[in-house]
Design a protein around this motif. Structure first.
Motif, PDB file in Angstrom:
ATOM      1  N   ASP A  70       0.831  -1.209   0.000  1.00 49.82           N
ATOM      2  CA  ASP A  70       0.000   0.000   0.000  1.00 49.82           C
ATOM      3  C   ASP A  70       0.867   1.260   0.000  1.00 49.82           C
ATOM      4  N   LYS A  71       0.202   2.374   0.033  1.00 49.60           N
ATOM      5  CA  LYS A  71       0.916   3.661  -0.115  1.00 49.60           C
ATOM      6  C   LYS A  71       1.355   4.218   1.235  1.00 49.60           C
ATOM      7  N   ILE A  72       1.071   3.477   2.310  1.00 55.03           N
ATOM      8  CA  ILE A  72       1.386   4.003   3.628  1.00 55.03           C
ATOM      9  C   ILE A  72       2.661   3.364   4.152  1.00 55.03           C
ATOM     10  N   TRP A  73       3.558   4.178   4.638  1.00 56.62           N
ATOM     11  CA  TRP A  73       4.830   3.689   5.164  1.00 56.62           C
ATOM     12  C   TRP A  73       4.811   3.801   6.669  1.00 56.62           C
ATOM     13  N   ARG A  74       5.125   2.671   7.306  1.00 53.84           N
ATOM     14  CA  ARG A  74       5.135   2.685   8.773  1.00 53.84           C
ATOM     15  C   ARG A  74       6.222   3.638   9.263  1.00 53.84           C
ATOM     16  N   PHE A  75       7.381   3.605   8.592  1.00 57.47           N
ATOM     17  CA  PHE A  75       8.443   4.541   9.003  1.00 57.47           C
ATOM     18  C   PHE A  75       8.649   5.618   7.956  1.00 57.47           C
ATOM     19  N   SER A  76       9.085   5.217   6.750  1.00 52.94           N
ATOM     20  CA  SER A  76       9.287   6.220   5.715  1.00 52.94           C
ATOM     21  C   SER A  76       9.364   5.532   4.362  1.00 52.94           C
ATOM     22  N   GLY A  77       8.918   6.221   3.331  1.00 49.93           N
ATOM     23  CA  GLY A  77       8.979   5.681   1.972  1.00 49.93           C
ATOM     24  C   GLY A  77      10.271   6.065   1.254  1.00 49.93           C
ATOM     25  N   ASP A  78      11.121   6.778   1.962  1.00 46.75           N
ATOM     26  CA  ASP A  78      12.398   7.195   1.396  1.00 46.75           C
ATOM     27  C   ASP A  78      13.317   5.973   1.255  1.00 46.75           C
ATOM     28  N   GLU A  79      14.014   5.823   0.099  1.00 44.62           N
ATOM     29  CA  GLU A  79      14.780   4.584  -0.159  1.00 44.62           C
ATOM     30  C   GLU A  79      15.825   4.314   0.897  1.00 44.62           C
ATOM     31  N   ASP A  80      16.545   5.345   1.335  1.00 45.10           N
ATOM     32  CA  ASP A  80      17.576   5.145   2.371  1.00 45.10           C
ATOM     33  C   ASP A  80      16.953   4.664   3.674  1.00 45.10           C
ATOM     34  N   GLN A  81      15.796   5.187   3.972  1.00 51.84           N
ATOM     35  CA  GLN A  81      15.107   4.797   5.211  1.00 51.84           C
ATOM     36  C   GLN A  81      14.615   3.357   5.114  1.00 51.84           C
ATOM     37  N   ILE A  82      14.134   2.971   3.914  1.00 52.73           N
ATOM     38  CA  ILE A  82      13.705   1.575   3.720  1.00 52.73           C
ATOM     39  C   ILE A  82      14.905   0.644   3.911  1.00 52.73           C
ATOM     40  N   ARG A  83      16.040   1.080   3.337  1.00 59.49           N
ATOM     41  CA  ARG A  83      17.268   0.269   3.471  1.00 59.49           C
ATOM     42  C   ARG A  83      17.624   0.130   4.949  1.00 59.49           C
ATOM     43  N   HIS A  84      17.520   1.210   5.677  1.00 57.15           N
ATOM     44  CA  HIS A  84      17.845   1.187   7.108  1.00 57.15           C
ATOM     45  C   HIS A  84      16.944   0.179   7.841  1.00 57.15           C
ATOM     46  N   THR A  85      15.662   0.193   7.505  1.00 62.29           N
ATOM     47  CA  THR A  85      14.741  -0.737   8.171  1.00 62.29           C
ATOM     48  C   THR A  85      15.133  -2.183   7.874  1.00 62.29           C
ATOM     49  N   ILE A  86      15.489  -2.472   6.591  1.00 64.71           N
ATOM     50  CA  ILE A  86      15.855  -3.848   6.235  1.00 64.71           C
ATOM     51  C   ILE A  86      17.151  -4.251   6.930  1.00 64.71           C
ATOM     52  N   LEU A  87      18.130  -3.358   6.946  1.00 60.57           N
ATOM     53  CA  LEU A  87      19.446  -3.694   7.517  1.00 60.57           C
ATOM     54  C   LEU A  87      19.378  -3.865   9.028  1.00 60.57           C
TER      55      LEU A  87
END
Lengths: 319, 471
Positions: A226-243
């Motif tokens: 969906d279009k809602i991001w629990r933390f952020s939709g910013d690519e660096d932030q997504i990477r941070h969440t995965i890492l």
């Protein structure tokens, strides 16, 4: 004082004269003087009746025994007396019944504003929308990781929530992380990404986020499509969440996302009730002395949590 | 203080105008002589207007009080019209109308309100009438009666006077309270001692006020309490007609001896009847002054004397400053700027009130956009705005409405469909509006909330609000 009743137009003279203008010594009007003395008398009466003289430890009490805090408490009692019928009715209703009753709904919303402001708004924002980038869940949208029915919301408040995502820094290489970041962004935008989906599946992400990447309510895992991001939709932030994951104690850089528990007692009760219903048992037959120790913490009462659940539910329409 | 202190000075030696200092601050009781005449009749006519105050509350309309200021329910009932606080601007215009009317009338013909209509004048007149009947209608008779030793007759007269005064005061209090609650029920509640506390307070205040003001303070209220006496100076001009003494004709005044013809003397025979009849005890021959309520009673008095002395009437008459001083040409009413300006304001205020009454809305409909947050992005990417819809039902019937939105392509309304509102009640309901992101190309788009009243097909309510998006 000059007696100008008996001697009209005769007043005593102060003897002062400047440029032909004489200063006379006209008396104050009698009514005015009387008012002055009466005012003075009033002060004395006031001193006797009310707390007035500050002594070493405390002030004099006054005959009336009036205190500001007592007056406040009396007024508060009046407000509470006015609210009591609603509060009693509210306590006997389920959250779903409140939602269906316009009058009680209006009361619940009106009376929960302060409750929400005191307990919830610090993180979630006044209207359920937290400050951008603060990392708290938005309560006014239609995305409910732990369920958006009013009962789910009650459970979330009572029990508290802490989603868990392990850190993947040691499990994935840079290339794989980049591919997954792209997959997550594509999913949100509705773009098919076959390679990403394959990696998502092979790396076991589906175990928590589901085979369709739409999240699993029981775990509170995020819907990635969906279009809602629990933390952020910013690519660096997504990477941070995965890492670094979420609430992963082994990674100091992990995201912290903990909602505190507001009533241990209610959390247990809701769970036991839900289990009983699932087992086809009558929830009225539950022997609470078996289930509860009696020392469970309660930061908010059941009615308060019920009101808050209703309040939160109407932010964005709930589910 | 030095040794010269307390030396006695005679004020008359210092100041010339000292004779004007002597004003009656209640030390002298005014007992005005009553004479029949034109202006006395006019005064009775003006006073009779107050019967509306006493009888008005008993008018009924459709089984309810016709005119009722219903404070607990925050509404004003006027026959079949109900006015809610939302229409309060009409009250402002009504008050403006009467304030300007006062100024307009004052600039044309002096203190007409004071002389013929003011409650202080009217109630005092009734109270003094009672007093004069019982204690004597001249100052001499009144003083003699009051200084006489106590007797059964004096006691009866005093008790009768105060009982009548109190009865009028009580009736005044009840009548006032009756405009704010059902009049018949109020009487019943007062007699059974069940009236609510505010009703007793109103009754107490009005009884005490009427008894004190009309019974004892009388003209002192006009002199020292009422601001109007002090304001009159700015409302008058040289064209304002006022009861005035024609000094040119009257002076030098002097007693008329029998058989002697007025030759060297003016028309004023110095009979002092104009002073004797004055309800505020002033001497009109001293000219315009704050104590003159322009009731014209002295005109009646003087005319009767002029008739007796075979002189033309009008030594004291309604005349303007210009007329008496021949200093300028009298300007006709329609050419006087202040009359024109006052009339324009009066007309505007009156049209406003008439417009307001003719266009009373049966509802009060408001849509308030939620500001925290101003918009929310939903999981499918669409934008959601939250509104609080409030509808006040000003009719006397239950109202059911169906809502819709207009003006924004693709917008859908959620959480608000039908609403039922009891008469006089307001219901707030949360409404959500969703618009797909791609259909929103501005950050601010007007959106119209429309409510169709199903119970009365003539009424449709509309409210223009805004839809706010990220772009």
């Amino acid at each position: 004082m000059a007696d100008n009743k008996n001697n009209p137009n005769q007043v005593s003279d102060t003897g002062h004269e400047w440029d032909g203008i004489k200063e006379l010594n006209n008396p104050c009007p009698r009514w005015w003087l009387n008012s002055l003395w009466l005012s003075g008398l009033l002060v004395i009466v006031y001193f006797i009746l009310y707390p007035s003289l500050p002594l070493v430890n405390e002030s004099t009490k006054g005959l009336l025994g009036w205190t500001m805090i007592k007056e406040y408490k009396e007024d508060l009692a009046k407000v509470e007396a006015k609210r009591a019928p609603f509060e009693d009715k509210l306590a006997a209703m389920t959250a779903e019944e409140i939602l269906a009753d316009q009058e009680m709904l209006n009361y619940a919303i009106g009376s929960s504003k302060v409750l929400f402001g005191d307990n919830c708004a610090a993180c979630h924002g006044t209207g359920g929308a937290p400050a951008e980038g603060a990392g708290y869940p938005n309560l006014s949208d239609d995305d409910w990781l732990f369920g958006g029915s009013v009962n789910d919301i009650m459970m979330s408040i009572a029990k508290g929530r802490a989603g868990m995502m392990p850190a993947h820094e040691k499990l994935l290489n840079t290339d794989e992380v980049d591919q997954l970041v792209k997959f997550v962004v594509d999913s949100s935008n509705g773009i098919q990404n076959e390679a990403g989906m394959a990696l998502y599946t092979s790396k076991g992400c589906f175990a928590c986020h589901g085979a369709d990447a739409k999240g699993i309510k029981a775990m509170g895992s995020a819907n990635l499509t969906d279009k809602i991001w629990r933390f952020s939709g910013d690519e660096d932030q997504i990477r941070h969440t995965i890492l670094h994951g979420v609430n992963d104690a082994s990674d100091p850089q992990t995201r912290v996302a903990v909602m505190p528990q507001w009533s241990e007692k209610l959390a247990i009760m809701l769970q036991v009730r839900a289990d009983a219903i699932a087992d086809d048992e009558d929830p009225n037959d539950i022997d609470w002395s078996d289930e509860l120790e009696g020392d469970e913490g309660e930061r908010l009462t059941e009615t308060e949590i019920k009101k808050l659940a209703v309040y939160v539910h109407q932010f964005g329409g709930g589910q | 203080m030095n040794e010269e202190a307390n030396k006695i000075t005679n004020v008359d030696d210092i100041y010339d105008e000292v004779s004007d200092w002597h004003v009656n601050t209640g030390g002298i009781k005014i007992v005005a002589k009553r004479l029949a005449g034109r202006f006395r009749r006019l005064k009775w006519f003006g006073m009779s207007i107050w019967l509306v105050f006493f009888l008005g509350p008993y008018l009924r309309w459709n089984g309810a009080q016709a005119i009722l200021f219903d404070l607990p329910n925050r509404q004003f009932n006027f026959f079949h019209i109900t006015v809610y606080p939302q229409d309060i601007w009409m009250l402002s215009l009504t008050l403006l109308f009467f304030a300007i009317l006062l100024a307009a009338v004052t600039s044309i013909a002096g203190r007409v309100f004071c002389g013929y209509f003011c409650f202080q004048t009217v109630w005092t007149d009734i109270y003094t009438l009672i007093e004069a009947k019982l204690e004597g209608n001249t100052p001499q008779k009144a003083t003699k009666f009051n200084n006489s030793p106590w007797s059964f007759d004096k006691l009866v007269r005093k008790v009768t006077k105060h009982s009548l005064w109190l009865a009028i005061a009580l009736l005044t209090g009840v009548s006032f309270a009756a405009w704010f609650t059902d009049a018949f029920k109020l009487w019943y509640d007062y007699f059974t001692l069940q009236a609510p506390l505010p009703a007793w307070i109103v009754l107490g205040m009005f009884t005490a006020g009427t008894y004190g003001f009309a019974g004892f303070m009388r003209e002192q209220v006009c002199f020292w309490l009422c601001p109007y006496a002090r304001l009159q100076g700015v409302m008058y001009d040289q064209d304002t007609i006022l009861p005035s003494y024609d000094a040119e004709r009257g002076e030098p005044r002097g007693k008329l001896k029998k058989g002697q013809h007025q030759q060297s003397k003016g028309s004023c025979v110095d009979c002092n009847v104009c002073v004797a009849v004055c309800p505020t005890g002033i001497d009109i021959r001293k000219g315009q002054q704050e104590g003159c309520i322009t009731c014209g009673i002295c005109i009646d008095a003087c005319d009767s004397i002029m008739d007796k002395t075979q002189q033309p009437r009008g030594l004291i008459r309604y005349a303007s400053y210009k007329e008496l001083h021949h200093n300028a040409k009298t300007v006709p009413l329609y050419k006087r700027p202040r009359v024109i300006i006052y009339s324009l304001i009066l007309l505007t205020a009156l049209s406003g009130v008439i417009y307001g009454f003719a266009n009373l809305s049966p509802t009060e409909f408001k849509v308030v956009h939620d500001r925290q947050p101003v918009f929310v992005r939903l999981s499918d990417g669409s934008i959601q705005n939250k509104y609080t819809v409030k509808l006040l039902n000003k009719t006397k019937e239950v109202m059911t409405l169906r809502f819709s939105i207009e003006g924004l392509e693709g917008a859908t309304l959620h959480g608000l469909n039908e609403m039922t509102v009891e008469p006089g009640k307001v219901i707030p309901v949360t409404a959500l509006v969703r618009v797909p992101d791609e259909q929103l190309n501005k950050s601010l788009v007007p959106i119209i909330f429309k409510g169709k009243v199903l119970t009365n097909s003539n009424i449709t309510v509309r409210y223009k609000s805004m839809f706010i998006g990220p772009k």
